[in-house]
Scaffold this motif. Sequence first.
Motif, PDB file in Angstrom:
ATOM      1  N   ALA A   1      29.625  35.285  70.457  1.00 53.66           N
ATOM      2  CA  ALA A   1      30.178  34.530  69.532  1.00 53.66           C
ATOM      3  C   ALA A   1      30.375  32.990  70.044  1.00 53.66           C
ATOM      4  N   THR A   2      29.620  32.510  70.671  1.00 62.95           N
ATOM      5  CA  THR A   2      29.607  31.155  71.109  1.00 62.95           C
ATOM      6  C   THR A   2      28.701  30.353  70.603  1.00 62.95           C
ATOM      7  N   ALA A   3      28.725  29.073  70.678  1.00 64.65           N
ATOM      8  CA  ALA A   3      27.682  27.976  70.145  1.00 64.65           C
ATOM      9  C   ALA A   3      27.612  26.758  70.873  1.00 64.65           C
ATOM     10  N   THR A   4      26.374  26.041  70.697  1.00 66.24           N
ATOM     11  CA  THR A   4      26.158  24.938  71.407  1.00 66.24           C
ATOM     12  C   THR A   4      25.453  23.926  70.235  1.00 66.24           C
ATOM     13  N   GLY A   5      25.493  22.581  70.416  1.00 66.87           N
ATOM     14  CA  GLY A   5      24.545  21.878  69.377  1.00 66.87           C
ATOM     15  C   GLY A   5      24.760  20.729  69.482  1.00 66.87           C
ATOM     16  N   THR A   6      24.019  19.917  68.618  1.00 69.98           N
ATOM     17  CA  THR A   6      23.697  18.394  68.729  1.00 69.98           C
ATOM     18  C   THR A   6      24.014  18.066  67.289  1.00 69.98           C
ATOM     19  N   PHE A   7      24.735  16.779  66.787  1.00 72.07           N
ATOM     20  CA  PHE A   7      25.101  16.332  65.645  1.00 72.07           C
ATOM     21  C   PHE A   7      25.123  14.905  65.620  1.00 72.07           C
ATOM     22  N   THR A   8      24.878  14.436  64.285  1.00 77.36           N
ATOM     23  CA  THR A   8      24.919  13.011  63.809  1.00 77.36           C
ATOM     24  C   THR A   8      25.661  12.690  62.796  1.00 77.36           C
ATOM     25  N   MET A   9      26.948  11.578  62.927  1.00 77.25           N
ATOM     26  CA  MET A   9      27.741  11.514  61.967  1.00 77.25           C
ATOM     27  C   MET A   9      27.319   9.970  61.379  1.00 77.25           C
ATOM     28  N   THR A  10      27.136  10.113  60.055  1.00 79.77           N
ATOM     29  CA  THR A  10      26.642   8.656  59.631  1.00 79.77           C
ATOM     30  C   THR A  10      27.850   8.122  58.495  1.00 79.77           C
ATOM     31  N   ALA A  11      28.182   6.998  59.132  1.00 73.50           N
ATOM     32  CA  ALA A  11      29.191   6.558  58.251  1.00 73.50           C
ATOM     33  C   ALA A  11      28.774   5.722  56.863  1.00 73.50           C
ATOM     34  N   ALA A  12      29.477   5.371  55.935  1.00 75.78           N
ATOM     35  CA  ALA A  12      29.150   4.725  54.810  1.00 75.78           C
ATOM     36  C   ALA A  12      27.955   3.509  54.778  1.00 75.78           C
ATOM     37  N   ASN A  13      28.455   2.798  55.969  1.00 69.97           N
ATOM     38  CA  ASN A  13      27.660   1.239  56.287  1.00 69.97           C
ATOM     39  C   ASN A  13      26.512   1.703  57.334  1.00 69.97           C
ATOM     40  N   GLY A  14      26.208   3.007  57.492  1.00 62.80           N
ATOM     41  CA  GLY A  14      24.999   3.265  58.078  1.00 62.80           C
ATOM     42  C   GLY A  14      25.144   3.489  59.661  1.00 62.80           C
ATOM     43  N   ASP A  15      26.190   2.967  60.099  1.00 65.41           N
ATOM     44  CA  ASP A  15      26.613   3.413  61.633  1.00 65.41           C
ATOM     45  C   ASP A  15      26.545   4.498  61.903  1.00 65.41           C
ATOM     46  N   LYS A  16      26.103   5.070  63.232  1.00 68.57           N
ATOM     47  CA  LYS A  16      26.046   6.341  63.590  1.00 68.57           C
ATOM     48  C   LYS A  16      26.727   6.612  64.666  1.00 68.57           C
TER      49      LYS A  16
END
Length: 168
Positions: free
Chosen positions: A81-96
């Motif tokens: 019940a464990t996990a690993t991952g990669t994520f991208t958060m994108t702000a409204a102005n396009g900055d990540k």
Amino acid sequence: MKIKQNYLKVGLVLAALTLLPLAYPAMAKDQVPFKGVEVGALSFVSFDFPFTTILCTAEGDATYLGHYAVTGILVVNVLTATATGTFTMTAANGDKLFTTMTGVALQPPSLKETVDTHTVTGGTGIFEGATGSWVLDSHFAFLFGDVSSDPYVGVLEGIISTPGANKK
């Protein structure tokens, strides 16, 4: 002698004021509180026992990002019940903002809650050179299992730096 001391004090104050603009970039590297809430869903991608690959899509509001969208791929070990991952958060102005994640499903009392630790690995725009980490506590609609999409609400809280903010 007193006049020399006054000139020395004035000289030190002027020197400090002259150097103050140079200190601003250093201050931006300081960690500051980072908080937010997101709503999204996990969707099944594939399963190769004991690992299942999941797509995460969500949107939310967070400090320094404002309204954002997030996507990520995570790999869950169903035995632990464990996990690993990669994520991208994108702000409204396009900055990540880019992160890696490690997480665990809380059990007992249920598999309907996970606690993930996200670590910032970089970014663009104001997040260029960013550092920080936060905990994302997510509550899901379903018990993990025979559903193709599992909606969730998550609360994030941690710290972040935004040295790229000085470049704009």
